[in-house]
Each structure stands twice: as structure tokens, then as C-alpha cells.
Write a protein that holds these residues in place. Structure first.
Motif, PDB file in Angstrom:
ATOM      1  N   ILE A 165       0.838  -1.208   0.000  1.00  0.00           N
ATOM      2  CA  ILE A 165       0.000   0.000   0.000  1.00  0.00           C
ATOM      3  C   ILE A 165       0.870   1.254   0.000  1.00  0.00           C
ATOM      4  CG2 ILE A 165      -1.491   1.377   1.523  1.00  0.00           C
ATOM      5  CD1 ILE A 165      -3.004  -1.233   2.156  1.00  0.00           C
ATOM      6  N   ASN A 166       1.845   1.299   0.892  1.00  0.00           N
ATOM      7  CA  ASN A 166       2.671   2.502   0.983  1.00  0.00           C
ATOM      8  C   ASN A 166       3.539   2.703  -0.259  1.00  0.00           C
ATOM      9  OD1 ASN A 166       1.529   3.191   3.385  1.00  0.00           O
ATOM     10  ND2 ASN A 166       3.162   2.348   4.650  1.00  0.00           N
ATOM     11  N   SER A 167       3.961   1.611  -0.881  1.00  0.00           N
ATOM     12  CA  SER A 167       4.761   1.804  -2.088  1.00  0.00           C
ATOM     13  C   SER A 167       3.894   2.307  -3.244  1.00  0.00           C
ATOM     14  CB  SER A 167       5.521   0.530  -2.464  1.00  0.00           C
ATOM     15  OG  SER A 167       4.628  -0.446  -2.919  1.00  0.00           O
ATOM     16  N   GLU A 168       2.607   1.964  -3.230  1.00  0.00           N
ATOM     17  CA  GLU A 168       1.681   2.508  -4.233  1.00  0.00           C
ATOM     18  C   GLU A 168       1.610   4.027  -4.087  1.00  0.00           C
ATOM     19  OE1 GLU A 168       0.303   0.998  -6.677  1.00  0.00           O
ATOM     20  OE2 GLU A 168      -0.879  -0.747  -6.130  1.00  0.00           O
ATOM     21  N   VAL A 169       1.582   4.502  -2.847  1.00  0.00           N
ATOM     22  CA  VAL A 169       1.494   5.945  -2.610  1.00  0.00           C
ATOM     23  C   VAL A 169       2.775   6.622  -3.086  1.00  0.00           C
ATOM     24  CG1 VAL A 169       1.177   7.767  -0.894  1.00  0.00           C
ATOM     25  CG2 VAL A 169      -0.027   5.602  -0.623  1.00  0.00           C
ATOM     26  N   GLN A 170       3.913   6.043  -2.737  1.00  0.00           N
ATOM     27  CA  GLN A 170       5.197   6.615  -3.157  1.00  0.00           C
ATOM     28  C   GLN A 170       5.286   6.698  -4.681  1.00  0.00           C
ATOM     29  OE1 GLN A 170       7.605   8.199  -1.927  1.00  0.00           O
ATOM     30  NE2 GLN A 170       6.963   8.038   0.206  1.00  0.00           N
ATOM     31  N   PHE A 171       4.860   5.629  -5.317  1.00  0.00           N
ATOM     32  CA  PHE A 171       4.895   5.576  -6.778  1.00  0.00           C
ATOM     33  C   PHE A 171       4.067   6.718  -7.373  1.00  0.00           C
ATOM     34  CE2 PHE A 171       3.470   4.155 -10.915  1.00  0.00           C
ATOM     35  CZ  PHE A 171       4.634   3.643 -11.462  1.00  0.00           C
ATOM     36  N   ALA A 172       2.868   6.887  -6.837  1.00  0.00           N
ATOM     37  CA  ALA A 172       1.983   7.940  -7.349  1.00  0.00           C
ATOM     38  C   ALA A 172       2.582   9.321  -7.092  1.00  0.00           C
ATOM     39  CB  ALA A 172       0.605   7.828  -6.706  1.00  0.00           C
ATOM     40  N   LEU A 173       3.213   9.486  -5.927  1.00  0.00           N
ATOM     41  CA  LEU A 173       3.817  10.776  -5.589  1.00  0.00           C
ATOM     42  C   LEU A 173       4.901  11.149  -6.594  1.00  0.00           C
ATOM     43  CD1 LEU A 173       4.283  10.631  -1.705  1.00  0.00           C
ATOM     44  CD2 LEU A 173       2.921  12.274  -2.968  1.00  0.00           C
ATOM     45  N   GLN A 174       5.700  10.153  -6.951  1.00  0.00           N
ATOM     46  CA  GLN A 174       6.850  10.436  -7.814  1.00  0.00           C
ATOM     47  C   GLN A 174       6.487  10.511  -9.282  1.00  0.00           C
ATOM     48  OE1 GLN A 174       9.371   7.298  -6.542  1.00  0.00           O
ATOM     49  NE2 GLN A 174       9.706   8.279  -4.567  1.00  0.00           N
ATOM     50  N   ASP A 175       5.393   9.894  -9.633  1.00  0.00           N
ATOM     51  CA  ASP A 175       5.145   9.678 -11.043  1.00  0.00           C
ATOM     52  C   ASP A 175       3.945  10.440 -11.584  1.00  0.00           C
ATOM     53  OD1 ASP A 175       6.974   8.137 -12.456  1.00  0.00           O
ATOM     54  OD2 ASP A 175       5.338   6.928 -13.254  1.00  0.00           O
ATOM     55  N   SER A 176       3.676  11.629 -11.058  1.00  0.00           N
ATOM     56  CA  SER A 176       2.513  12.344 -11.582  1.00  0.00           C
ATOM     57  C   SER A 176       2.867  13.780 -11.928  1.00  0.00           C
ATOM     58  CB  SER A 176       1.375  12.297 -10.569  1.00  0.00           C
ATOM     59  OG  SER A 176       1.842  12.762  -9.341  1.00  0.00           O
ATOM     60  N   ASP A 177       2.082  14.355 -12.816  1.00  0.00           N
ATOM     61  CA  ASP A 177       2.311  15.740 -13.217  1.00  0.00           C
ATOM     62  C   ASP A 177       1.727  16.705 -12.199  1.00  0.00           C
ATOM     63  OD1 ASP A 177       3.449  15.343 -15.974  1.00  0.00           O
ATOM     64  OD2 ASP A 177       1.606  14.177 -16.142  1.00  0.00           O
ATOM     65  N   ILE A 178       0.600  16.315 -11.643  1.00  0.00           N
ATOM     66  CA  ILE A 178      -0.076  17.172 -10.660  1.00  0.00           C
ATOM     67  C   ILE A 178      -0.502  16.312  -9.477  1.00  0.00           C
ATOM     68  CG2 ILE A 178      -2.078  18.672 -10.253  1.00  0.00           C
ATOM     69  CD1 ILE A 178      -2.130  19.138 -13.336  1.00  0.00           C
ATOM     70  N   LEU A 179      -0.287  16.831  -8.280  1.00  0.00           N
ATOM     71  CA  LEU A 179      -0.773  16.133  -7.091  1.00  0.00           C
ATOM     72  C   LEU A 179      -2.014  16.840  -6.590  1.00  0.00           C
ATOM     73  CD1 LEU A 179       2.222  15.444  -4.682  1.00  0.00           C
ATOM     74  CD2 LEU A 179       1.096  13.878  -6.255  1.00  0.00           C
ATOM     75  N   LEU A 180      -3.101  16.089  -6.459  1.00  0.00           N
ATOM     76  CA  LEU A 180      -4.262  16.620  -5.766  1.00  0.00           C
ATOM     77  C   LEU A 180      -4.143  16.133  -4.341  1.00  0.00           C
ATOM     78  CD1 LEU A 180      -7.494  16.072  -7.876  1.00  0.00           C
ATOM     79  CD2 LEU A 180      -5.999  18.051  -7.763  1.00  0.00           C
ATOM     80  N   LEU A 181      -3.790  17.022  -3.459  1.00  0.00           N
ATOM     81  CA  LEU A 181      -3.640  16.633  -2.059  1.00  0.00           C
ATOM     82  C   LEU A 181      -4.965  16.884  -1.355  1.00  0.00           C
ATOM     83  CD1 LEU A 181      -1.966  15.737   0.363  1.00  0.00           C
ATOM     84  CD2 LEU A 181      -1.145  18.085   0.584  1.00  0.00           C
ATOM     85  N   LEU A 182      -5.685  15.813  -1.083  1.00  0.00           N
ATOM     86  CA  LEU A 182      -6.983  15.960  -0.429  1.00  0.00           C
ATOM     87  C   LEU A 182      -6.798  16.084   1.083  1.00  0.00           C
ATOM     88  CD1 LEU A 182      -7.988  14.809  -3.218  1.00  0.00           C
ATOM     89  CD2 LEU A 182      -9.946  13.978  -1.924  1.00  0.00           C
ATOM     90  N   VAL A 183      -7.470  17.090   1.650  1.00  0.00           N
ATOM     91  CA  VAL A 183      -7.369  17.342   3.085  1.00  0.00           C
ATOM     92  C   VAL A 183      -8.798  17.375   3.637  1.00  0.00           C
ATOM     93  CG1 VAL A 183      -6.570  18.971   4.833  1.00  0.00           C
ATOM     94  CG2 VAL A 183      -5.279  18.721   2.697  1.00  0.00           C
ATOM     95  N   ASP A 184      -8.968  16.789   4.787  1.00  0.00           N
ATOM     96  CA  ASP A 184     -10.296  16.710   5.409  1.00  0.00           C
ATOM     97  C   ASP A 184     -10.657  18.042   6.077  1.00  0.00           C
ATOM     98  OD1 ASP A 184     -12.587  16.133   6.782  1.00  0.00           O
ATOM     99  OD2 ASP A 184     -11.776  14.380   7.841  1.00  0.00           O
ATOM    100  N   ALA A 185     -11.598  18.773   5.467  1.00  0.00           N
ATOM    101  CA  ALA A 185     -11.991  20.074   6.013  1.00  0.00           C
ATOM    102  C   ALA A 185     -12.916  19.942   7.214  1.00  0.00           C
ATOM    103  CB  ALA A 185     -12.675  20.907   4.931  1.00  0.00           C
ATOM    104  N   SER A 186     -13.348  18.706   7.509  1.00  0.00           N
ATOM    105  CA  SER A 186     -14.314  18.532   8.603  1.00  0.00           C
ATOM    106  C   SER A 186     -13.629  18.202   9.915  1.00  0.00           C
ATOM    107  CB  SER A 186     -15.317  17.427   8.233  1.00  0.00           C
ATOM    108  OG  SER A 186     -14.693  16.163   8.220  1.00  0.00           O
TER     109      SER A 186
END
Ligand SMILES: Nc1nc2c(ncn2[C@@H]2O[C@H](COP(=O)(O)OP(=O)(O)OP(=O)(O)O)[C@@H](O)[C@H]2O)c(=O)[nH]1
Ligand SMILES: [Mg+2]
Length: 304
Positions: A80-101
Motif C-alpha cells: 500500500i505505501n509503495s503505491e502511494v510513493q509511486f503515485a507521488l513520484q510519477d505524476s504531473d499534478i498532485l491533488l492533495l486531499l485534506v479533510d476540512a471537517s
């Protein structure tokens, strides 16, 4: 420029990053206008990367839904964590979702640090989700934290649940897309096979309906996915648990629980496919599967 009509085409990979339960998969389904990712009210519903491909005449956006980071230590967690790392390194734009609630917590800081540690700083859009339940007392502190840590990032408020702000967010993403080719054909909306999507939806229903540790002990696999001439979709799926005692709970008294899971899952699959579905579920014990490399591979999780 006139000779090449493709020269203005924009495309890019946009990773949906955020702590467990923040609403990444809900947003993916909203953006795609149809359910392709499993959603539940419990954290750690998504376990592997999932693409949502949005194509128009002018652009192609490849959204990458990711699992939320986890502190667990088994092979599944590593994957699971390596999937996140992969996505972090391999994208043009990061949509960082933050919980506003809710106020920020340790997980928010861990993710921020993971982003700040990247060698090449990607374009980041900070997306405050669950704005429909915005926590007024903690929100200014939350925005302050993110503005301070990622001063170059644009910020937006959305509700993936009711859709507000999502169109605006999409326009912002389009404006940030680099020039690039169309990677996938027009009609392709994801990389997963229908049967894998079905397996994820069945698992999300299990997560929603079961309690304590059991949601996290479940794996699902679709054994057979067939459309017959009568237009009905016949799906045979297996629900795997880690222990015998869990099997009894998933089945329930006189089969009550498995029947309820089956009904709910069938309804969701019918909504997703637009077809009548005949769903057959069996429950099997796969001892300690989270550390079973061969099994993780079999169900599409690399085991990292
Ligand atoms: N109120 C509200 N609830 C939301 C919103 N977006 C998502 N949710 C709910 O939050 C819960 C988690 O949603 P998911 O989309 O599964 O979250 P996720 O980030 O994909 O979670 P993991 O896959 O576990 O990392 C579900 O119960 C959603 O209905 C929102 O904008 N507002
Ligand atoms: Mg998810």
C-alpha cells in the motif's frame, strides 16, 4: 502550428493523495461520473492504485486513485505505501486531499513531509474536501498549516459527496496540464478489468457492513464474470478471511450476514454496470493472507 491539430493537446497524470477516508475514491467516481472505485465509511478501503481516464477533444487526464498511507507492518501494508510513493513520484499534478471537517493530525503531517521530501517538487493542488461539513473552529488553523508548508500550491474547497466545487477544480486542473499526447483510446476509462472493479466493490460493501477487525481481514476475488444472452450479468466471487472464526461472522446466523452483503453488493453492481446482476458469493479462509506473497499477487496486490 496550424498543420498539426494535435499540438495543443494537453495530458497528464493527476494523483489523488490523502489520508485514509478523506474521500479520494468518492472524488474519483464523481469525476468519472460513474462508480469505478469502491467506497466505504471505514479507512483503508482502497488497497491499490486505480486509474480513472477522462478524455475530451482538448485533453486527457489520467487520475490515479491511491490508498491512504498506513502504519501497519505486514506485506500488504508495504505494498500500500509503495503505491502511494509511486503515485507521488510519477505524476504531473498532485491533488492533495485534506479533510476540512476535522483538525489536522499526525497523518496530515506525514503526508506533507512525504511531499516535501520529493526530489522534484510537483505541482500541488490542495483540495479541502468534505466542505459540506466544514469544521469552522479548526479550519483556519488547517489552511494556515498547508499555506505555510506548501506556499506555492493553489487551494480549493470541494465536496466530493455533493459535487460542489468539483467542476471548478477540474477547470483548474485542465489549466495546469502540460502539453502532451493522448495516452489511452477515447473509450477507455480505466485500466482495470470489469471483474476487478466488481471485486473492489464487493469488498467495499463488506467493509461497510462488518465491524471490528474483520473489514481489514477481507480480500475478494471474482472467479467468473459472464454476460449471458438474456443480458444478465453472472458474477461468482469469493470473500477471503484470515481465520475460521471470521468466516462464521461473515456468513452470520443462518446466513443472514452474507445474504445482506450479497443484496447490497448486487444493487451496487447493477448501478455501476446498468445491467441486471446475478451474484453468487462464497466465503473461504486463507490463513494469514496479508503476509502471503503468492496470494497477494493472485488478487492483484504486489506485496511490495
Ligand atoms: N460529508 C462528506 N463525506 C464524504 C465526502 N467525500 C467522501 N465522503 C465520505 O467519506 C468516506 C470515505 O470515502 P472514500 O472515498 O472511501 O475515502 P478514501 O479517501 O478513498 O479512503 P481510503 O480508500 O480508505 O484511503 C465515505 O463514507 C464517503 O461517503 C464529502 O465531500 N463530504
Ligand atoms: Mg479509497
Amino acid at each position: 502550428m496550424e498543420e498539426n491539430p494535435q499540438s495543443n493537446y494537453r495530458s497528464g497524470f493527476v494523483a489523488l493523495i490523502g489520508k485514509p477516508n478523506v474521500g479520494k475514491s468518492t472524488l474519483l467516481n464523481r469525476l468519472m461520473g460513474q462508480p469505478i472505485a469502491g467506497i466505504s465509511a471505514k479507512p483503508q478501503t482502497t488497497r491499490r492504485r486505480q486509474l480513472g481516464i477522462l478524455t475530451s477533444q482538448e485533453y486527457q487526464i489520467i487520475f490515479v486513485d491511491t490508498p491512504g498511507l498506513t502504519d501497519a507492518k505486514d506485506k500488504l501494508a508495504r505494498s500500500i505505501n509503495s503505491e502511494v510513493q509511486f503515485a507521488l513520484q510519477d505524476s504531473d499534478i498532485l491533488l492533495l486531499l485534506v479533510d476540512a471537517s476535522n483538525p489536522a493530525d499526525k497523518m496530515d503531517e506525514e503526508l506533507l513531509n512525504a511531499i516535501l521530501a520529493l526530489k522534484e517538487q510537483p505541482q500541488v493542488l490542495i483540495v479541502f474536501n468534505k466542505a459540506d461539513r466544514l469544521n469552522r473552529s479548526s479550519f483556519s488553523k488547517l489552511t494556515e498549516l498547508y499555506r505555510e508548508q506548501l506556499p506555492a500550491a493553489a487551494t480549493l474547497q470541494i465536496s466530493a459527496l455533493d459535487g460542489s466545487g468539483v467542476g471548478n477544480m477540474l477547470n483548474k486542473i485542465i489549466s495546469l496540464l502540460p502539453l502532451g499526447p493522448q495516452y489511452y483510446p477515447d473509450e477507455q476509462i480505466t485500466e482495470d478489468y470489469e471483474r476487478d472493479i466488481a471485486a473492489e466493490m464487493i469488498r467495499a460493501v463488506c467493509m461497510e457492513m462488518l465491524t471490528e477487525e474483520i473489514p481489514y481481514s477481507i480480500a475478494t476475488q471474482v472467479q467468473s464474470y459472464k454476460e449471458r444472452d438474456n443480458g444478465v450479468l453472472y458474477i461468482d466471487a469469493t470473500i477471503f478471511v484470515e481465520r475460521d472464526s471470521q468466516k462464521a461472522i461473515v456468513i452470520g446466523r443462518k446466513g443472514q450476514m452474507i445474504r445482506e452483503i450479497g443484496t447490497k453488493a448486487r444493487e451496487e453492481l447493477e448501478r455501476a454496470t446498468g445491467q441486471k446482476v446475478f451474484l453468487e458469493l462464497v466465503v473461504k479462509v486463507q490463513k494469514d493472507w496479508k503476509n502471503d506473497q503468492a496470494f497477494l499477487k493472485q488478487i492483484g496486490l504486489s506485496g511490495g
